[in-house]
Design a protein around this motif. Structure first.
Motif, PDB file in Angstrom:
ATOM      1  N   LEU A  21       0.824  -1.211   0.000  1.00 26.35           N
ATOM      2  CA  LEU A  21       0.000   0.000   0.000  1.00 26.35           C
ATOM      3  C   LEU A  21       0.856   1.259   0.000  1.00 26.35           C
ATOM      4  CD1 LEU A  21      -2.947  -0.825   2.406  1.00 26.35           C
ATOM      5  CD2 LEU A  21      -3.071  -0.296  -0.020  1.00 26.35           C
ATOM      6  N   PHE A  22       1.957   1.232   0.723  1.00 25.65           N
ATOM      7  CA  PHE A  22       2.829   2.399   0.747  1.00 25.65           C
ATOM      8  C   PHE A  22       3.379   2.689  -0.640  1.00 25.65           C
ATOM      9  CE2 PHE A  22       6.768   4.691   1.375  1.00 25.65           C
ATOM     10  CZ  PHE A  22       6.372   5.686   2.250  1.00 25.65           C
ATOM     11  N   LEU A  23       3.836   1.655  -1.321  1.00 23.19           N
ATOM     12  CA  LEU A  23       4.362   1.860  -2.665  1.00 23.19           C
ATOM     13  C   LEU A  23       3.279   2.317  -3.637  1.00 23.19           C
ATOM     14  CD1 LEU A  23       6.798  -1.170  -2.942  1.00 23.19           C
ATOM     15  CD2 LEU A  23       7.337   1.221  -2.480  1.00 23.19           C
ATOM     16  N   ALA A  24       2.075   1.765  -3.504  1.00 24.74           N
ATOM     17  CA  ALA A  24       0.979   2.158  -4.389  1.00 24.74           C
ATOM     18  C   ALA A  24       0.567   3.607  -4.145  1.00 24.74           C
ATOM     19  CB  ALA A  24      -0.213   1.229  -4.183  1.00 24.74           C
ATOM     20  N   VAL A  25       0.451   3.991  -2.883  1.00 24.98           N
ATOM     21  CA  VAL A  25       0.051   5.366  -2.564  1.00 24.98           C
ATOM     22  C   VAL A  25       1.126   6.344  -3.007  1.00 24.98           C
ATOM     23  CG1 VAL A  25      -0.364   6.952  -0.635  1.00 24.98           C
ATOM     24  CG2 VAL A  25      -1.540   4.766  -0.729  1.00 24.98           C
ATOM     25  N   ARG A  26       2.376   6.026  -2.779  1.00 27.69           N
ATOM     26  CA  ARG A  26       3.464   6.916  -3.203  1.00 27.69           C
ATOM     27  C   ARG A  26       3.540   7.011  -4.715  1.00 27.69           C
ATOM     28  NH1 ARG A  26       4.989  10.430  -2.757  1.00 27.69           N
ATOM     29  NH2 ARG A  26       7.223  10.351  -2.949  1.00 27.69           N
ATOM     30  N   LEU A  41      -4.464   7.521   1.658  1.00 26.73           N
ATOM     31  CA  LEU A  41      -4.034   7.264   3.026  1.00 26.73           C
ATOM     32  C   LEU A  41      -5.090   6.512   3.822  1.00 26.73           C
ATOM     33  CD1 LEU A  41      -2.149  10.547   3.924  1.00 26.73           C
ATOM     34  CD2 LEU A  41      -1.176   8.285   3.564  1.00 26.73           C
ATOM     35  N   LEU A  42      -6.356   6.635   3.446  1.00 31.83           N
ATOM     36  CA  LEU A  42      -7.399   5.878   4.131  1.00 31.83           C
ATOM     37  C   LEU A  42      -7.248   4.379   3.914  1.00 31.83           C
ATOM     38  CD1 LEU A  42     -10.537   8.086   3.495  1.00 31.83           C
ATOM     39  CD2 LEU A  42      -9.274   7.800   5.612  1.00 31.83           C
ATOM     40  N   LEU A  43      -6.582   3.990   2.835  1.00 29.15           N
ATOM     41  CA  LEU A  43      -6.350   2.568   2.587  1.00 29.15           C
ATOM     42  C   LEU A  43      -5.472   1.933   3.659  1.00 29.15           C
ATOM     43  CD1 LEU A  43      -5.756   2.581  -1.268  1.00 29.15           C
ATOM     44  CD2 LEU A  43      -7.742   1.712  -0.049  1.00 29.15           C
ATOM     45  N   PHE A  44      -4.727   2.739   4.377  1.00 29.12           N
ATOM     46  CA  PHE A  44      -3.856   2.203   5.423  1.00 29.12           C
ATOM     47  C   PHE A  44      -4.639   1.700   6.627  1.00 29.12           C
ATOM     48  CE2 PHE A  44      -0.606   4.573   3.103  1.00 29.12           C
ATOM     49  CZ  PHE A  44       0.368   3.603   3.046  1.00 29.12           C
ATOM     50  N   MET A  45      -5.934   1.921   6.659  1.00 27.13           N
ATOM     51  CA  MET A  45      -6.741   1.328   7.721  1.00 27.13           C
ATOM     52  C   MET A  45      -6.829  -0.189   7.546  1.00 27.13           C
ATOM     53  SD  MET A  45      -9.814   4.059   8.240  1.00 27.13           S
ATOM     54  CE  MET A  45     -10.438   3.326   9.729  1.00 27.13           C
ATOM     55  N   ILE A  46      -6.651  -0.672   6.328  1.00 26.62           N
ATOM     56  CA  ILE A  46      -6.758  -2.106   6.047  1.00 26.62           C
ATOM     57  C   ILE A  46      -5.667  -2.907   6.763  1.00 26.62           C
ATOM     58  CG2 ILE A  46      -6.771  -3.859   4.227  1.00 26.62           C
ATOM     59  CD1 ILE A  46      -8.006  -1.675   2.406  1.00 26.62           C
ATOM     60  N   PRO A  47      -4.371  -2.530   6.687  1.00 23.50           N
ATOM     61  CA  PRO A  47      -3.382  -3.302   7.453  1.00 23.50           C
ATOM     62  C   PRO A  47      -3.616  -3.248   8.959  1.00 23.50           C
ATOM     63  CG  PRO A  47      -2.273  -1.922   5.845  1.00 23.50           C
ATOM     64  CD  PRO A  47      -3.707  -1.536   5.839  1.00 23.50           C
ATOM     65  N   GLY A  48      -4.093  -2.127   9.462  1.00 19.00           N
ATOM     66  CA  GLY A  48      -4.401  -2.031  10.881  1.00 19.00           C
ATOM     67  C   GLY A  48      -5.540  -2.948  11.275  1.00 19.00           C
ATOM     68  N   ALA A  49      -6.573  -2.983  10.429  1.00 20.34           N
ATOM     69  CA  ALA A  49      -7.695  -3.886  10.693  1.00 20.34           C
ATOM     70  C   ALA A  49      -7.239  -5.334  10.607  1.00 20.34           C
ATOM     71  CB  ALA A  49      -8.822  -3.611   9.700  1.00 20.34           C
ATOM     72  N   VAL A  99       1.021   5.399   9.633  1.00 20.39           N
ATOM     73  CA  VAL A  99       0.970   4.738  10.940  1.00 20.39           C
ATOM     74  C   VAL A  99      -0.292   5.161  11.692  1.00 20.39           C
ATOM     75  CG1 VAL A  99       2.108   4.572  13.193  1.00 20.39           C
ATOM     76  CG2 VAL A  99       3.455   4.436  11.106  1.00 20.39           C
ATOM     77  N   PHE A 100      -0.658   6.440  11.600  1.00 15.80           N
ATOM     78  CA  PHE A 100      -1.877   6.915  12.241  1.00 15.80           C
ATOM     79  C   PHE A 100      -3.100   6.190  11.689  1.00 15.80           C
ATOM     80  CE2 PHE A 100      -5.596   9.674  11.851  1.00 15.80           C
ATOM     81  CZ  PHE A 100      -5.885   9.885  13.190  1.00 15.80           C
ATOM     82  N   TRP A 101      -3.195   6.076  10.366  1.00 12.52           N
ATOM     83  CA  TRP A 101      -4.365   5.426   9.776  1.00 12.52           C
ATOM     84  C   TRP A 101      -4.366   3.928  10.052  1.00 12.52           C
ATOM     85  CZ3 TRP A 101      -8.463   7.974   9.056  1.00 12.52           C
ATOM     86  CH2 TRP A 101      -8.413   9.309   8.716  1.00 12.52           C
ATOM     87  N   CYS A 102      -3.193   3.311  10.135  1.00 13.45           N
ATOM     88  CA  CYS A 102      -3.133   1.900  10.528  1.00 13.45           C
ATOM     89  C   CYS A 102      -3.659   1.715  11.946  1.00 13.45           C
ATOM     90  CB  CYS A 102      -1.701   1.374  10.442  1.00 13.45           C
ATOM     91  SG  CYS A 102      -1.117   1.027   8.800  1.00 13.45           S
ATOM     92  N   GLY A 103      -3.247   2.592  12.828  1.00 13.23           N
ATOM     93  CA  GLY A 103      -3.747   2.532  14.199  1.00 13.23           C
ATOM     94  C   GLY A 103      -5.249   2.769  14.267  1.00 13.23           C
ATOM     95  N   SER A 104      -5.753   3.642  13.426  1.00 15.47           N
ATOM     96  CA  SER A 104      -7.197   3.890  13.382  1.00 15.47           C
ATOM     97  C   SER A 104      -7.957   2.652  12.922  1.00 15.47           C
ATOM     98  CB  SER A 104      -7.509   5.062  12.450  1.00 15.47           C
ATOM     99  OG  SER A 104      -6.928   6.239  12.929  1.00 15.47           O
TER     100      SER A 104
END
Length: 125
Positions: A21-26, A41-49, A99-104
């Motif tokens: 996801l980081f590579l795709a977003v960048r 950046l909202l996609l980073f909620m998926i690894p956190g979930a 990291v914030f969105w993963c934590g969310s």
């Protein structure tokens, strides 16, 4: 002792998903500008979930280990000349947001899990 509290499969799955996801977003930032960042950046909620679903006992430990394992290689890859780098400070800001969105995402799953448990206790008793 704390190593037994989480699953390494969760760390590996969350770390690889975070890196992809980081590579795709960048890449979307480099191609399309700032408009894609708001939704990306909202996609980073998926690894956190995913971390919270794979480890009920220690979801934040899994998440933090995954981020610590995936962020340095992603940061190093972004500094290569093939990617359009916006500077080290901006890259660190994006990682911090990720990291914030993963934590969310982990907190959202933990909240849903708690609400379901409360509902089940109330319907039983």
């Amino acid at each position: 002792m704390w190593v037994k509290a989480f699953s390494w499969s969760g760390v590996i799955a969350c770390s690889s998903l975070y890196g992809l996801l980081f590579l795709a977003v960048r890449y979307l930032i480099a191609i399309g500008g700032a408009n894609h960042v708001q939704f990306g950046l909202l996609l980073f909620m998926i690894p956190g979930a995913l971390a919270a679903l794979m480890s009920k006992e220690a979801p934040f430990t899994v998440l933090l280990l995954a981020v610590l394992l995936a962020s340095p290689p992603c940061l190093a890859l972004m500094q290569l000349s093939t990617f359009h780098s916006v500077g080290l400070g901006q890259e660190i800001a994006i990682i911090t947001s990720a990291v914030f969105w993963c934590g969310s995402g982990a907190l959202a799953v933990m909240l849903c899990r708690t609400l379901v448990e409360i509902h089940q206790r109330q319907s039983r008793g």
